[in-house]
Design an enzyme around this catalytic site. Structure first.
Site, PDB file in Angstrom:
ATOM      1  N   ASN A  94      14.393 -20.246 -57.154  1.00 21.40           N
ATOM      2  CA  ASN A  94      13.682 -18.999 -56.836  1.00 21.40           C
ATOM      3  C   ASN A  94      14.568 -17.844 -57.279  1.00 21.40           C
ATOM      4  OD1 ASN A  94      12.452 -16.791 -55.723  1.00 21.40           O
ATOM      5  ND2 ASN A  94      12.763 -17.384 -53.583  1.00 21.40           N
ATOM      6  N   LYS A 125      13.990 -14.792 -57.248  1.00 19.41           N
ATOM      7  CA  LYS A 125      13.751 -13.554 -56.489  1.00 19.41           C
ATOM      8  C   LYS A 125      13.603 -12.382 -57.478  1.00 19.41           C
ATOM      9  CE  LYS A 125      15.842 -15.672 -52.508  1.00 19.41           C
ATOM     10  NZ  LYS A 125      16.565 -15.541 -51.264  1.00 19.41           N
ATOM     11  N   HIS A 149       7.576 -16.963 -48.132  1.00 20.89           N
ATOM     12  CA  HIS A 149       9.042 -16.882 -48.112  1.00 20.89           C
ATOM     13  C   HIS A 149       9.460 -15.920 -46.997  1.00 20.89           C
ATOM     14  CE1 HIS A 149      13.144 -15.955 -49.258  1.00 20.89           C
ATOM     15  NE2 HIS A 149      13.126 -17.087 -49.947  1.00 20.89           N
ATOM     16  N   GLU A 166      11.474 -13.604 -46.886  1.00 24.61           N
ATOM     17  CA  GLU A 166      11.554 -12.193 -47.292  1.00 24.61           C
ATOM     18  C   GLU A 166      10.167 -11.559 -47.328  1.00 24.61           C
ATOM     19  OE1 GLU A 166      13.853 -13.052 -50.807  1.00 24.61           O
ATOM     20  OE2 GLU A 166      15.497 -13.651 -49.488  1.00 24.61           O
ATOM     21  N   GLU A 215      13.586 -23.164 -44.760  1.00 25.46           N
ATOM     22  CA  GLU A 215      14.665 -22.233 -45.081  1.00 25.46           C
ATOM     23  C   GLU A 215      15.043 -21.459 -43.824  1.00 25.46           C
ATOM     24  OE1 GLU A 215      14.504 -21.354 -49.649  1.00 25.46           O
ATOM     25  OE2 GLU A 215      13.499 -19.784 -48.553  1.00 25.46           O
ATOM     26  N   GLY A 226      21.106 -16.645 -48.443  1.00 24.70           N
ATOM     27  CA  GLY A 226      21.968 -15.656 -49.092  1.00 24.70           C
ATOM     28  C   GLY A 226      23.193 -15.282 -48.280  1.00 24.70           C
ATOM     29  N   SER A 278      21.440 -21.120 -49.033  1.00 21.88           N
ATOM     30  CA  SER A 278      22.833 -21.290 -49.485  1.00 21.88           C
ATOM     31  C   SER A 278      23.146 -22.705 -49.965  1.00 21.88           C
ATOM     32  CB  SER A 278      23.811 -20.849 -48.389  1.00 21.88           C
ATOM     33  OG  SER A 278      23.653 -19.462 -48.116  1.00 21.88           O
TER      34      SER A 278
HETATM   35  O1  G3P Z   1      14.087 -19.311 -51.671  1.00 22.14           O
HETATM   36  C1  G3P Z   1      15.446 -19.571 -51.807  1.00 22.14           C
HETATM   37  C2  G3P Z   1      16.243 -18.954 -50.770  1.00 22.14           C
HETATM   38  O2  G3P Z   1      15.705 -18.017 -49.957  1.00 22.14           O
HETATM   39  C3  G3P Z   1      17.617 -19.363 -50.562  1.00 22.14           C
HETATM   40  O3  G3P Z   1      18.415 -18.392 -51.145  1.00 22.14           O
HETATM   41  O4  G3P Z   1      20.455 -17.543 -52.148  1.00 22.14           O
HETATM   42  O5  G3P Z   1      20.550 -18.721 -49.951  1.00 22.14           O
HETATM   43  O6  G3P Z   1      20.079 -20.019 -52.010  1.00 22.14           O
HETATM   44  P1  G3P Z   1      19.977 -18.676 -51.318  1.00 22.14           P
END
Ligand code: G3P
Length: 245
Positions: free
Chosen positions: A9, A11, A95, A97, A167, A173, A207
């Site tokens: 993703n 983003k 998602h 976000e 998630e 992140g 993450s």
């Molecule tokens: O959709 C993927 C996500 O929200 C995870 O993001 O940067 O933690 O891998 P990240």
């Protein structure tokens, strides 16, 4: 046996130049990774470019969002048929976000899930709890509500035609990952909610990095990953895809 699926993703990241460089570096070595389905979800304006760059590879294209109406007076929105026409196979819905920054409710997300199915595409339903919800013990109930809203709308057969991505919001992140046992416990909980749709693939996101991917993917109810930051770096995303083999 459920196969493994890894989705990047991107983003709101990328540029014409960066996308080309990323895929030029990623695709040749990725061709040697067997038994793992891989997809990338660029921002809307890059779908056509990325679709062309993916031609001849086995990597699928996905989108990050859509509007549940097919077309009409919805300025600034994008419908499922448009995504299908541009070569998408997957569409992320719900998602965290989207839920937290753009106010998407469980019902809105369920409508989007159904719209993706109607277009013959594969919806990827994102679910997960905040840190406060994990701390106050409501994580399982929150996730159950997110899953049940979609189940009520499309039924078991509908949800089984899609993918679920767990998630935890506190792991997105942040560099803080749910450890494999924590993630497995939630994945088992989600699978138990699915009834006749228990074979639905359930991905973990939050993450995921080259050094933690293998342990997460080894869990019995984790069928792959939804990767954010690490999907923007060819070597990291490749290593994560290899870890899913
Ligand atoms: O959709 C993927 C996500 O929200 C995870 O993001 O940067 O933690 O891998 P990240």
């Amino acid at each position: 046996m459920r196969g493994k699926l890894v989705i990047g993703n991107w983003k709101m990241n990328g540029s014409l130049d960066a996308n080309r460089r990323l895929l030029q570096e990623l695709l040749p070595p990725l061709a040697a990774v067997k038994g793992v389905e891989v997809a990338v979800c660029p921002p809307f304006p890059y779908l056509a470019q990325v679709c062309a760059l993916l031609e001849g590879s086995s990597v699928a294209l996905g989108a990050q969002n859509l509007h549940s109406a097919g077309q009409g007076a919805f300025t600034g929105e994008v419908g499922a048929g448009m995504l299908e026409e541009l070569g998408c196979r997957y569409v992320l819905v719900g998602h965290s976000e989207r839920r937290s920054l753009f106010g998407e409710s469980d019902e809105t997300v369920a409508e989007k899930f159904e719209a993706v199915l109607r277009a013959g595409l594969v919806p990827v339903l994102c679910v997960g709890e905040t840190l406060a919800q994990r701390r106050d013990g409501s994580a399982e109930a929150v996730i159950a509500g997110q899953v049940r809203a979609v189940l009520q709308r499309v039924g078991g057969a509908g949800i089984a035609a899609g993918v679920i991505a767990y998630e935890p919001v506190w792991a997105i992140g942040t560099g803080e990952t749910a450890n494999p046992e924590q993630a497995q416990a939630v994945h088992r909980h989600i699978r138990a909610l699915l009834g006749e749709a228990a074979a639905t693939p359930i991905l973990y996101g939050g993450s995921v990095k080259p050094d933690n991917a293998a342990a997460l993917f080894a869990q019995p109810d984790i069928d792959g990953g939804l990767i954010g930051g690490a999907s923007l770096e060819a070597a990291s995303f490749l290593a994560i895809c290899r870890a899913a083999q």
